[in-house]
Write an enzyme that holds these catalytic residues in place. Structure first.
Site, PDB file in Angstrom:
ATOM      1  CE1 TYR A 150       2.924   5.425 -11.606  1.00  0.00           C
ATOM      2  CE2 TYR A 150       3.764   4.731 -13.737  1.00  0.00           C
ATOM      3  CZ  TYR A 150       3.989   5.148 -12.442  1.00  0.00           C
ATOM      4  OH  TYR A 150       5.274   5.302 -11.991  1.00  0.00           O
TER       5      TYR A 150
ATOM      6  N   GLY B 151       0.791  -1.229   0.000  1.00  0.00           N
ATOM      7  CA  GLY B 151       0.000   0.000   0.000  1.00  0.00           C
ATOM      8  C   GLY B 151       0.823   1.278   0.000  1.00  0.00           C
TER       9      GLY B 151
HETATM   10  C1  LIG Z   1       4.872   0.738  -8.920  1.00  0.00           C
HETATM   11  C2  LIG Z   1       5.026   0.861  -7.390  1.00  0.00           C
HETATM   12  C3  LIG Z   1       5.361   2.305  -7.020  1.00  0.00           C
HETATM   13  C4  LIG Z   1       3.668   0.481  -6.744  1.00  0.00           C
HETATM   14  O1  LIG Z   1       3.825   0.551  -5.346  1.00  0.00           O
HETATM   15  P1  LIG Z   1       3.426  -0.686  -4.413  1.00  0.00           P
HETATM   16  O2  LIG Z   1       3.714  -0.264  -3.008  1.00  0.00           O
HETATM   17  O3  LIG Z   1       4.069  -1.913  -4.905  1.00  0.00           O
HETATM   18  O4  LIG Z   1       1.854  -0.799  -4.670  1.00  0.00           O
HETATM   19  P2  LIG Z   1       0.687  -0.791  -3.605  1.00  0.00           P
HETATM   20  O5  LIG Z   1       0.882  -1.911  -2.634  1.00  0.00           O
HETATM   21  O6  LIG Z   1       0.506   0.579  -3.050  1.00  0.00           O
HETATM   22  O7  LIG Z   1      -0.527  -1.147  -4.551  1.00  0.00           O
HETATM   23  C5  LIG Z   1      -1.179  -0.107  -5.234  1.00  0.00           C
HETATM   24  C6  LIG Z   1      -2.202  -0.674  -6.180  1.00  0.00           C
HETATM   25  O8  LIG Z   1      -1.555  -1.217  -7.322  1.00  0.00           O
HETATM   26  C7  LIG Z   1      -1.953  -2.561  -7.488  1.00  0.00           C
HETATM   27  N1  LIG Z   1      -0.814  -3.344  -7.917  1.00  0.00           N
HETATM   28  C8  LIG Z   1       0.338  -3.543  -7.266  1.00  0.00           C
HETATM   29  N2  LIG Z   1       1.132  -4.362  -7.989  1.00  0.00           N
HETATM   30  C9  LIG Z   1       0.431  -4.667  -9.121  1.00  0.00           C
HETATM   31  C10 LIG Z   1       0.693  -5.487 -10.240  1.00  0.00           C
HETATM   32  N3  LIG Z   1       1.828  -6.190 -10.372  1.00  0.00           N
HETATM   33  N4  LIG Z   1      -0.246  -5.543 -11.220  1.00  0.00           N
HETATM   34  C11 LIG Z   1      -1.418  -4.887 -11.108  1.00  0.00           C
HETATM   35  N5  LIG Z   1      -1.716  -4.121 -10.051  1.00  0.00           N
HETATM   36  C12 LIG Z   1      -0.800  -4.012  -9.069  1.00  0.00           C
HETATM   37  C13 LIG Z   1      -2.400  -3.028  -6.129  1.00  0.00           C
HETATM   38  O9  LIG Z   1      -3.341  -4.090  -6.257  1.00  0.00           O
HETATM   39  C14 LIG Z   1      -3.023  -1.790  -5.549  1.00  0.00           C
HETATM   40  O10 LIG Z   1      -4.335  -1.593  -5.999  1.00  0.00           O
HETATM   41  P3  LIG Z   1      -5.578  -1.975  -5.065  1.00  0.00           P
HETATM   42  O11 LIG Z   1      -5.357  -1.327  -3.743  1.00  0.00           O
HETATM   43  O12 LIG Z   1      -6.731  -1.430  -5.831  1.00  0.00           O
HETATM   44  O13 LIG Z   1      -5.541  -3.463  -4.972  1.00  0.00           O
HETATM   45  C15 LIG Z   1       6.098  -0.098  -6.823  1.00  0.00           C
HETATM   46  O14 LIG Z   1       5.764  -1.423  -7.120  1.00  0.00           O
HETATM   47  C16 LIG Z   1       7.498   0.198  -7.314  1.00  0.00           C
HETATM   48  O15 LIG Z   1       8.208   0.983  -6.694  1.00  0.00           O
HETATM   49  N6  LIG Z   1       7.925  -0.471  -8.398  1.00  0.00           N
HETATM   50  C17 LIG Z   1       9.282  -0.365  -8.870  1.00  0.00           C
HETATM   51  C18 LIG Z   1       9.630   1.031  -9.298  1.00  0.00           C
HETATM   52  C19 LIG Z   1       8.853   1.516 -10.471  1.00  0.00           C
HETATM   53  O16 LIG Z   1       8.595   0.805 -11.426  1.00  0.00           O
HETATM   54  N7  LIG Z   1       8.491   2.796 -10.376  1.00  0.00           N
HETATM   55  C20 LIG Z   1       7.813   3.470 -11.442  1.00  0.00           C
HETATM   56  C21 LIG Z   1       8.788   3.934 -12.460  1.00  0.00           C
HETATM   57  S1  LIG Z   1       7.922   4.829 -13.736  1.00  0.00           S
END
Ligand SMILES: CC(C)(COP(=O)(O)OP(=O)(O)OC[C@H]1O[C@@H](n2cnc3c(N)ncnc32)[C@H](O)[C@@H]1OP(=O)(O)O)[C@@H](O)C(=O)NCCC(=O)NCCS
Length: 176
Positions: free
Chosen positions: A144, A108
């Site tokens: 996103y 989250g």
């Molecule tokens: C992308 C990122 C910021 C998301 O943060 P996170 O802490 O993993 O995600 P959260 O736990 O807050 O989840 C947020 C929402 O995204 C969804 N989500 C998370 N991973 C997902 C996946 N692999 N596929 C689809 N949805 C996904 C979750 O289900 C949640 O939605 P919901 O509450 O409606 O179920 C994180 O995974 C990250 O830092 N990734 C690597 C860096 C990156 O790619 N940054 C962006 C560069 S442009």
């Protein structure tokens, strides 16, 4: 359920910690899908101490850490005005970096950083929140989309010597 967290805005004392988490999270996200020399070229330029220091002191940029207990769990970089990497949308705020450390993903915290970006966009009185994302970064694109962003353009981008495509996504900001 979201893990308990704290958000705090960075200042110059955070420079080295910021540089370290920026490099670590970038490598964790992109090293496996890119040639080592291309990643190395990008990282050397983007995360040098001089470059990060100039971004941290740019008044058109804002950096935030998200912390859970004693752990630094991720960071956010927002740009307004001339600090935006593109000037395509009028009256807009850019999310240039949103990164949750690997061990904290899926709890989250990404959503919490996104919510904070939306709140900053409302406070800045802008019409759009936008970002660019590598078209191979499916997890981030799904995140996103679920945060209300839609694609509005595509741009070429060089990762070292590798020509890649960024998808530009935007989300309207509803002002009171
Ligand atoms: C992308 C990122 C910021 C998301 O943060 P996170 O802490 O993993 O995600 P959260 O736990 O807050 O989840 C947020 C929402 O995204 C969804 N989500 C998370 N991973 C997902 C996946 N692999 N596929 C689809 N949805 C996904 C979750 O289900 C949640 O939605 P919901 O509450 O409606 O179920 C994180 O995974 C990250 O830092 N990734 C690597 C860096 C990156 O790619 N940054 C962006 C560069 S442009």
């Amino acid at each position: 359920m979201t893990t308990a967290f704290k958000l705090r805005r960075l200042d110059v004392r955070d420079l080295e910690t910021l540089r370290d988490i920026a490099e670590e999270t970038f490598l964790d996200t992109f090293a496996a899908q890119n040639a080592p020399e291309n990643i190395a070229t990008y990282v050397a330029a983007a995360f040098s101490i001089d470059r990060v220091a100039s971004e941290l002191t740019n008044t058109d940029s804002q950096f935030f850490f998200i912390e859970t207990g004693a752990d630094l769990a991720g960071y956010l970089k927002l740009n307004t005005g001339a600090a935006q990497t593109e000037q395509t949308l009028p009256n807009a705020l850019e999310i240039e970096r949103i990164y949750v450390r690997r061990g904290h993903q899926g709890t989250g915290l990404g959503k919490a950083l996104m919510q904070h970006a939306i709140e900053r966009a409302i406070a800045a009185n802008v019409d759009w929140l936008w970002l660019g994302v590598w078209d191979q970064n499916e997890k981030a694109i799904a995140f996103y989309r679920s945060s209300g962003f839609t694609e509005f353009d595509q741009h070429d981008f060089y990762m070292g010597r590798d020509l890649q495509r960024d998808i530009m996504m935007k989300r309207p900001i509803n002002r009171p």
